[in-house]
Design an enzyme around this catalytic site. Structure first.
Site, short mmCIF file in Angstrom:
data_model
loop_
_atom_site.label_atom_id
_atom_site.label_comp_id
_atom_site.label_asym_id
_atom_site.label_seq_id
_atom_site.Cartn_x
_atom_site.Cartn_y
_atom_site.Cartn_z
N GLY A 53 110.12 27.25 -5.20
CA GLY A 53 111.62 27.63 -5.01
C GLY A 53 111.59 29.05 -5.88
O GLY A 53 112.49 29.44 -6.64
N ALA A 54 110.58 29.74 -5.59
CA ALA A 54 110.34 31.20 -6.27
C ALA A 54 111.04 32.58 -5.71
O ALA A 54 110.95 33.38 -6.10
CB ALA A 54 108.98 31.49 -6.26
N ILE A 57 115.95 30.31 -10.88
CA ILE A 57 114.89 30.35 -11.87
C ILE A 57 113.54 30.51 -11.40
O ILE A 57 112.57 30.85 -12.19
CB ILE A 57 115.01 28.72 -12.35
CG1 ILE A 57 116.28 28.34 -12.94
CG2 ILE A 57 113.88 28.30 -13.46
CD1 ILE A 57 116.65 26.93 -13.31
N GLY A 58 113.14 30.03 -10.27
CA GLY A 58 111.77 30.23 -9.84
C GLY A 58 111.45 31.57 -9.85
O GLY A 58 110.37 32.06 -10.04
N TYR A 107 121.69 13.44 -7.54
CA TYR A 107 121.01 14.62 -8.11
C TYR A 107 120.15 13.99 -9.36
O TYR A 107 118.74 14.07 -9.47
CB TYR A 107 121.95 15.71 -8.36
CG TYR A 107 121.16 16.77 -9.08
CD1 TYR A 107 120.15 17.59 -8.65
CD2 TYR A 107 121.41 17.11 -10.36
CE1 TYR A 107 119.46 18.46 -9.52
CE2 TYR A 107 120.90 18.24 -11.18
CZ TYR A 107 119.78 18.95 -10.61
OH TYR A 107 119.22 19.95 -11.35
#
Length: 262
Positions: free
Chosen positions: A16-17, A21-22, A160
């Site tokens: 998830g970069a 956040i990633g 979730y």
């Protein structure tokens, strides 16, 4: 770029970069001298993150991958392990959030399947795929990005939070089994973070949320200190309250749910 930090020279696979956040974590670890190995679906955005890190004097590598596809993950791991001298750490950050009550989910079982695919099955595939490599190299560290919601049990997030709770439990069992191999696990119970993932929920526009940069600092704590978990005070309080008085907490949450305040 720092050459004296505990992360200097470490090769850190971050999922998830490409955003949120990633992305913030990738910049943070690169500033401390680590080499982020960037993973996400969006190749163009991933390349932009890599290029920005390189332009600032760091080193980074991008690996586009659909983490919900088992064959894609297998290909990713083969490519990374062939191209990199080693992988020292893994940050399982990529995720999906769905805010929907059970009453509105009776014909939407696919919501639960989709969240489990990216929030649970993808991290597990990466951990299982890297375990032999970690053992062969004398150890490794895994950081799993979970949610404070697991501690607060927030209504409307059953899909979730169930996926995050499953990963929490997997990590605890894995940590016990791999301890002598010097493979460690940290769970970060993130607060609400202002990222694209929460954009569709307009309610959050009026709520306080951490910046991706603040969230990245929590990930850095997990990477450097390697605690069992990184928790904020409200999350710890919520978990303790539920352990001491679960029925009372349940009533409070039900009231909030019925008044649509959460």
């Amino acid at each position: 770029m720092s050459r004296s930090s505990p992360l200097a020279g470490k090769r850190i696979l971050i999922t998830g970069a490409s955003s949120g956040i990633g992305r913030a974590t990738a910049f943070a670890v690169a500033w401390l001298g680590a080499v982020p190995l960037l993973v996400a679906r969006r190749a163009d955005e991933l390349a932009q993150v890599r290029d920005q890190i390189v332009a600032r004097g760091g080193e980074a590598h991008s690996y586009p991958c659909d983490l919900t596809d088992a064959e894609s993950v297998e290909t990713l791991l083969k490519r990374v392990l062939a191209e990199q001298p080693r992988v020292d750490m893994l940050v399982n950050n990529a995720g999906r959030s769905i805010r929907r009550s059970l009453n509105s989910s009776q014909d939407r079982h696919h919501d639960f399947e989709r969240t489990m695919a990216i929030n649970y099955h993808a991290p597990v595939r990466l951990v299982l795929g890297l375990l032999p490599h970690f053992r062969a190299n004398g150890g490794g560290h895994v950081v799993n990005i979970s949610s404070m919601g697991v501690q607060t049990r927030t209504p409307r997030f059953a899909a979730y939070l169930a996926s995050k709770a499953a990963l929490d439990e997997f990590s605890q069992v894995a940590a016990a089994e791999t301890l002598r191999d010097r493979i460690t696990f940290t769970t970060v119970h993130m607060p609400l973070v202002r990222t694209p993932m929460i954009g569709p929920t307009r309610l959050y526009d009026r709520m306080p949320a951490a910046s991706p940069e603040r969230a990245a600092r929590l990930v850095l704590r997990a990477l450097v200190k390697r605690p069992k978990s990184v928790d904020l005070p409200f999350g710890r309080l919520a978990a303790t309250s539920y352990a001491v008085a679960p029925k009372l907490v349940e009533r409070v949450l039900n009231l909030a749910y019925r008044t649509r305040s959460i």
